[in-house]
Write a protein that holds these residues in place. Structure first.
Motif: not given
Length: 125
Positions: A12-16, A81-87, A124-125
């Motif tokens: 999910q977005a915000g995950g790592s 990878m931290n604070n992942l974003k949908p992009e 995912s967002s």
């Protein structure tokens, strides 16, 4: 030379997520290594590099969120990878420059000799 990326998945977005690139036939500590990614319908783009002399560099889009590292004992290169974003959704692959090129942008695909198969990262967002 073989480069095998692993560690991708769905988050999910915000995950790592933590990716790893296992290298054989090339020593990660004495060559230039890099991560690239390719999103659907887009060109492959530079993510981060770990140079043979220990210098690291990141694309602006991931700076401050991603950390590249290497494990010399295991001959692997990693990408936290931290604070992942949908992009950030893309296939991530690793690359090796065994010529230690100078005068070529570290983000240019032509600067790398070997490429591994990628691992899918879906945010995912």
């Amino acid at each position: 030379v073989q480069l095998q990326a692993s560690g991708g998945g769905l988050v999910q977005a915000g995950g790592s997520l933590s990716l790893s690139c296992a290298a054989s036939g090339v020593t990660v500590s004495t060559n230039n290594m890099a991560w690239f990614r390719q999103a659907p319908g887009k060109e492959r783009e530079f993510v981060a590099t770990f140079r043979w002399n220990g210098v690291t560099s990141y694309s602006d889009s991931v700076k401050g969120r991603f950390t590249i590292s290497r494990d010399n004992a295991k001959n692997t290169m990693n990408l936290q990878m931290n604070n992942l974003k949908p992009e950030d959704t893309a296939v991530y692959c690793c690359a090796a420059d065994v010529r230690r090129r100078v005068g070529v942008s570290v983000g240019a695909q032509k600067a790398y000799d070997y490429w591994g198969q990628g691992t899918q990262v879906t945010v995912s967002s």
